[in-house]
Design a protein around this motif. Sequence first.
Motif, short mmCIF file in Angstrom:
data_model
loop_
_atom_site.label_atom_id
_atom_site.label_comp_id
_atom_site.label_asym_id
_atom_site.label_seq_id
_atom_site.Cartn_x
_atom_site.Cartn_y
_atom_site.Cartn_z
N VAL A 1 0.85 -1.21 0.00
CA VAL A 1 0.00 0.00 0.00
C VAL A 1 0.88 1.25 0.00
N LYS A 2 0.64 2.12 -0.97
CA LYS A 2 1.32 3.43 -1.06
C LYS A 2 0.25 4.51 -0.94
N LYS A 3 0.69 5.79 -0.97
CA LYS A 3 -0.30 6.87 -0.79
C LYS A 3 -1.29 6.97 -1.95
N ASP A 4 -0.88 6.52 -3.16
CA ASP A 4 -1.82 6.61 -4.28
C ASP A 4 -1.95 5.28 -5.06
N SER A 5 -1.44 4.20 -4.49
CA SER A 5 -1.53 2.90 -5.19
C SER A 5 -1.47 1.75 -4.19
N MET A 6 -1.83 0.61 -4.67
CA MET A 6 -1.70 -0.64 -3.90
C MET A 6 -1.77 -1.81 -4.89
N VAL A 7 -1.36 -2.97 -4.43
CA VAL A 7 -1.35 -4.17 -5.29
C VAL A 7 -2.40 -5.16 -4.80
N LEU A 8 -3.22 -5.61 -5.75
CA LEU A 8 -4.23 -6.64 -5.45
C LEU A 8 -3.74 -7.99 -5.98
N SER A 9 -4.07 -9.03 -5.25
CA SER A 9 -3.80 -10.40 -5.74
C SER A 9 -4.99 -11.29 -5.37
N TRP A 10 -5.19 -12.35 -6.10
CA TRP A 10 -6.34 -13.24 -5.89
C TRP A 10 -6.04 -14.62 -6.44
N GLU A 11 -6.97 -15.55 -6.17
CA GLU A 11 -6.86 -16.90 -6.72
C GLU A 11 -7.94 -17.09 -7.78
N ALA A 12 -7.62 -17.91 -8.77
CA ALA A 12 -8.58 -18.19 -9.85
C ALA A 12 -9.82 -18.89 -9.27
N PRO A 13 -10.99 -18.68 -9.90
CA PRO A 13 -12.19 -19.38 -9.42
C PRO A 13 -12.05 -20.89 -9.56
N SER A 14 -12.72 -21.62 -8.69
CA SER A 14 -12.65 -23.08 -8.76
C SER A 14 -13.42 -23.61 -9.98
N GLU A 15 -14.39 -22.83 -10.49
CA GLU A 15 -15.17 -23.25 -11.66
C GLU A 15 -14.94 -22.25 -12.79
N ASP A 16 -14.51 -22.78 -13.96
CA ASP A 16 -14.32 -21.87 -15.11
C ASP A 16 -15.54 -21.85 -16.03
N GLY A 17 -16.61 -22.58 -15.65
CA GLY A 17 -17.84 -22.59 -16.46
C GLY A 17 -17.74 -23.44 -17.71
N GLY A 18 -16.71 -24.28 -17.78
CA GLY A 18 -16.54 -25.15 -18.95
C GLY A 18 -15.78 -24.49 -20.08
N SER A 19 -15.45 -23.21 -19.93
CA SER A 19 -14.72 -22.47 -20.96
C SER A 19 -13.56 -21.76 -20.27
N PRO A 20 -12.38 -21.74 -20.87
CA PRO A 20 -11.21 -21.17 -20.19
C PRO A 20 -11.41 -19.70 -19.78
N ILE A 21 -10.85 -19.34 -18.62
CA ILE A 21 -10.87 -17.94 -18.18
C ILE A 21 -10.02 -17.12 -19.15
N THR A 22 -10.61 -16.07 -19.71
CA THR A 22 -9.87 -15.24 -20.67
C THR A 22 -9.25 -14.01 -20.01
N GLY A 23 -9.72 -13.66 -18.81
CA GLY A 23 -9.15 -12.51 -18.12
C GLY A 23 -9.96 -12.13 -16.89
N TYR A 24 -9.51 -11.05 -16.23
CA TYR A 24 -10.17 -10.58 -15.00
C TYR A 24 -10.49 -9.09 -15.12
N ILE A 25 -11.58 -8.70 -14.47
CA ILE A 25 -11.99 -7.30 -14.41
C ILE A 25 -11.90 -6.85 -12.95
N ILE A 26 -11.14 -5.79 -12.72
CA ILE A 26 -10.93 -5.27 -11.35
C ILE A 26 -11.70 -3.96 -11.23
N GLU A 27 -12.47 -3.83 -10.14
CA GLU A 27 -13.24 -2.60 -9.90
C GLU A 27 -12.97 -2.09 -8.48
N LYS A 28 -13.10 -0.76 -8.34
CA LYS A 28 -12.92 -0.17 -7.01
C LYS A 28 -14.16 0.66 -6.66
N HIS A 29 -14.35 0.84 -5.36
CA HIS A 29 -15.48 1.63 -4.85
C HIS A 29 -14.97 2.53 -3.74
#
Length: 309
Positions: A234-262
Motif C-alpha cells: 500500500v502506497k499513498k496513491d496505489s496498492m497491489v491486489l492479488s487473488w486466486e482463480a475461481p474453482s469453476e471456469d464454467g466449462g470455458s477457459p478464463i480469458t481474463g479478469y476485471i478489477i473494480e474499485k469503490h
Amino acid sequence: KRPSSFLRILPSYSTGPITARDEIEPPRISIDPEYTQTLVVNAGDNFKIDADVHGKPLPSIHWLKGEQELGNTIHREIKNTPTKAYISIKESKLSDGGQYTLLLKNPGGEKATQINVVVLDKPGEPQGPLVVTGIAKDHCSLAWKPPLQDGGSKISHYIVERRETSRLVWTVVDPKVKNICLKVNKLLEGDEYIFRVHAVNQFGVGPPLESAPVLIKDPYVLPGSPKNVEVSNVKKDSMVLSWEAPSEDGGSPITGYIIEKHDKEGVRWTRCNRQTVTDLTFKVTGLLETHIYEFRVAAENAVGVGEPS
C-alpha cells in the motif's frame, strides 16, 4: 466185442464278441450348382433350397441360419424326407437374407454346406446408437453406423429428421446426407429433441434409427468468483491486489479478469483496468490519500463476466 470209441474234446479259443454291423458311410450332400452362387431374390418373392442327402445310416437333417436352427413358421416351411432336404420361404423380406447352413449328421460324421441368400429390398435401419455430441445453444452433431443389411444394393444416402418431444410432427433436417454424421443447426435453446436417421437404397427408404431425447442448451456457463482477494504494497496513491482463480471456469477457459474499485465516499463501482488482465495480480494506481476503498475482481470466459468476489 467191438472196442469202445473215445472222442477227445479239445478246448476252443474265444474270438471275443462279434457284432454284426451295417457298413457306415459318412453323410454326403448333392446340391444344384446354382446354390453355390449367391441366391438373389426380390422382396416379396418366394424361394426354396433343396438338396439330395446320402449316407449310411441316413443322416439327420438340420437347417440353420447363423448359429440358430430353423423351424417352421407362417412364412418358412421345412419339408425334409429321409433322402431330401427342403426349405422354402414365402413372401421373402430383408430379414430372410443371410447365410443358410444345411447340416447332416450320422455316426460316420457330419457334413455341412452354406447357401448365401440376398433379398433385394429397402435397407435395414442404421446401426445404433445414434450418438449426439457437441450440444450447444442452437446446434448439435449426430453420428451413426451403416445398416448391417443394405438390401442387396449400395446405400445411396441417409435422411435425417427431428422432432421436439412436445410435438408429434417430424421435420426433415437434411434429405440427402452422404456421410454417416451431420451437424444440425437452427435448434431452439431449452427445447428437447429426438432425432432419427433412415438409410436409402435404390429400392426405397428403410426403417429409422432413433436417438434418445436431447436437451439443447449452452454447455458453457459463467465462471465462478475469484477467491481470497488480498491487498499489499500500500502506497499513498496505489496498492497491489492479488487473488486466486475461481474453482469453476464454467466449462470455458478464463480469458481474463476485471478489477473494480469503490470509494466509500462515492456510490458507483469503477473499473480499474482498461486492458485485459490475465495474471492473478494487478497494481491499482490513481488512488486518493486518506480515502477508503473497496475492491472486487470478476472472472471472464467466452460466455461472459461472472459474479465478482
